[in-house]
Design an enzyme around this catalytic site. Structure first.
Site, PDB file in Angstrom:
ATOM      1  N   HIS A 176       0.852  -1.200   0.000  1.00  0.00           N
ATOM      2  CA  HIS A 176       0.000   0.000   0.000  1.00  0.00           C
ATOM      3  C   HIS A 176       0.882   1.242   0.000  1.00  0.00           C
ATOM      4  CE1 HIS A 176      -3.032   2.949   1.120  1.00  0.00           C
ATOM      5  NE2 HIS A 176      -3.962   2.033   0.940  1.00  0.00           N
ATOM      6  N   GLY A 181       5.575  22.284  10.234  1.00  0.00           N
ATOM      7  CA  GLY A 181       6.798  21.518  10.403  1.00  0.00           C
ATOM      8  C   GLY A 181       7.903  21.923   9.437  1.00  0.00           C
ATOM      9  N   VAL A 205      13.066  16.446   5.641  1.00  0.00           N
ATOM     10  CA  VAL A 205      12.354  15.221   6.002  1.00  0.00           C
ATOM     11  C   VAL A 205      13.302  14.227   6.667  1.00  0.00           C
ATOM     12  CG1 VAL A 205      10.912  13.340   5.162  1.00  0.00           C
ATOM     13  CG2 VAL A 205      10.885  15.547   3.985  1.00  0.00           C
ATOM     14  N   SER A 206      12.867  13.658   7.777  1.00  0.00           N
ATOM     15  CA  SER A 206      13.586  12.534   8.385  1.00  0.00           C
ATOM     16  C   SER A 206      13.214  11.272   7.616  1.00  0.00           C
ATOM     17  CB  SER A 206      13.184  12.383   9.855  1.00  0.00           C
ATOM     18  OG  SER A 206      13.452  11.074  10.321  1.00  0.00           O
ATOM     19  N   ALA A 254      13.509   8.368   8.551  1.00  0.00           N
ATOM     20  CA  ALA A 254      12.920   7.399   9.479  1.00  0.00           C
ATOM     21  C   ALA A 254      11.442   7.680   9.733  1.00  0.00           C
ATOM     22  CB  ALA A 254      13.668   7.407  10.803  1.00  0.00           C
ATOM     23  N   GLY A 275       9.420  10.229   7.626  1.00  0.00           N
ATOM     24  CA  GLY A 275       8.663  10.647   6.461  1.00  0.00           C
ATOM     25  C   GLY A 275       7.807  11.864   6.756  1.00  0.00           C
TER      26      GLY A 275
END
Length: 317
Positions: free
Chosen positions: A109, A198, A202-203, A205, A207
């Site tokens: 998915h 935010g 992007v991290s 881990a 997203g």
């Protein structure tokens, strides 16, 4: 002390809380790590005023969806000022980020983050504006406190931007592994599209997350007894409004296990275009491809059942 008057006030408060309800559908990119899911559910149960009314887990998709309900409180002028859902959803998100690393995620998915999708819906006498108010609060929490980029959609977005438009811009619908799976984080670490909340960094881990508010939608999946995902995707497109099929229906053709595929459908107006029409259309098109179709299934309850289950669970507590 006037105990009768006190009891009357509590009863009035309880009646208001039962008639002004908000629902949150929270989708996490994990279904196989039992310890992680247990940690997320422990976080959800920290506040007894939030009730889990449904959980749908799909290991092939490696995805879990929770349906949460609680009340919304107002000030003397009728403006929303508090809902237990705010802290519950934040606690669940924090637990998910601590327990799950998107870099190691693999599933059939699509997803853009560990906390992939959060949607708020009004129930009973609550309004879409109240759902949007809560969506924006949660988005600000996740963006600032957990340092995850958040994109808002529909009722929570200033221009009502649709969810599928945002996802399309971010490459959500394109598999990044073997033509049929989604694995790790493959988008740039610095987003080209500025998030609503935010950081733009992007991290890998964690997203990103998409958060919105909308009228109730239904999710209905139709199994196709074939591993020919190309055929399933052709059928899915012809069923969808985007492909000229059924209005207000969105679809995805996906692998689902070792010996089948599935058409995952979002029914944006289920009272107008429901599962029966989707099922009939899929069966008609699949027959032209020589494919067998099984009876589809909903992944959640309808609003009246959600409210009923919430009231039952609250009365038990």
């Amino acid at each position: 002390m006037d105990f009768n008057n006190s009891n009357k006030k509590e009863k009035t408060k309880s009646m208001k809380q039962q008639s002004m309800l908000l629902c949150c559908k929270l989708y996490i990119s994990e279904a196989r790590n039992i310890a992680a899911l247990e940690a997320i559910e422990r976080a959800a149960r920290q506040n007894p005023e939030t009730v889990i009314v449904n959980k749908f887990k799909d290991c092939a998709y490696n995805r879990v969806g929770w349906t949460l309900v609680s009340y919304v409180g107002h000030d003397d002028t009728g403006n929303p000022i508090y809902s237990p859902l705010q802290q519950t959803v934040l606690a669940m998100a924090e637990a998910a980020y601590e327990a799950i690393n998107l870099e190691f995620h693999l599933g059939a998915h699509p997803r853009l983050g560990v906390v992939d999708h959060i949607c708020f819906h009004p129930l009973a006498r609550a309004s879409l504006e109240e759902a949007a108010w809560l969506a924006k609060l949660v988005a600000a929490d996740i963006g600032s406190r957990l340092q995850v980029p958040v994109f808002l959609y529909e009722g929570a977005h200033p221009t009502g931007k649709p969810l599928d438009t945002i996802r399309r811009e971010l490459g959500y619908y394109r598999p990044n592994y073997m033509g049929s799976q989604w694995v790790g984080w493959t988008l740039p670490d610095i987003l080209s599209v500025k998030p609503d909340e935010g950081p733009t960094m992007v991290s890998q881990a964690r997203g990103i997350a998409v958060i919105g508010a909308s009228p109730w939608f239904a999710t209905y999946n139709v199994p196709i007894m074939s591993t020919d995902v190309s055929a399933t995707r052709r059928i899915a497109r012809m069923v969808s409004a985007r492909g000229g099929g059924l209005p207000t229906v969105q679809t995805l053709g996906l692998f689902h296990g070792e010996d089948s595929t599935e058409i995952a459908c979002v029914l944006l107006e289920p009272n107008q275009v429901g599962a029966d029409k989707v099922q009939n259309q899929v069966e008609l098109l699949a027959a032209q491809e020589g494919l067998e179709v099984e009876k589809g299934y909903f992944t959640d309850f309808f609003p009246d059942i959600v409210v009923e289950k919430y009231l039952e669970l609250v009365s038990v507590d």
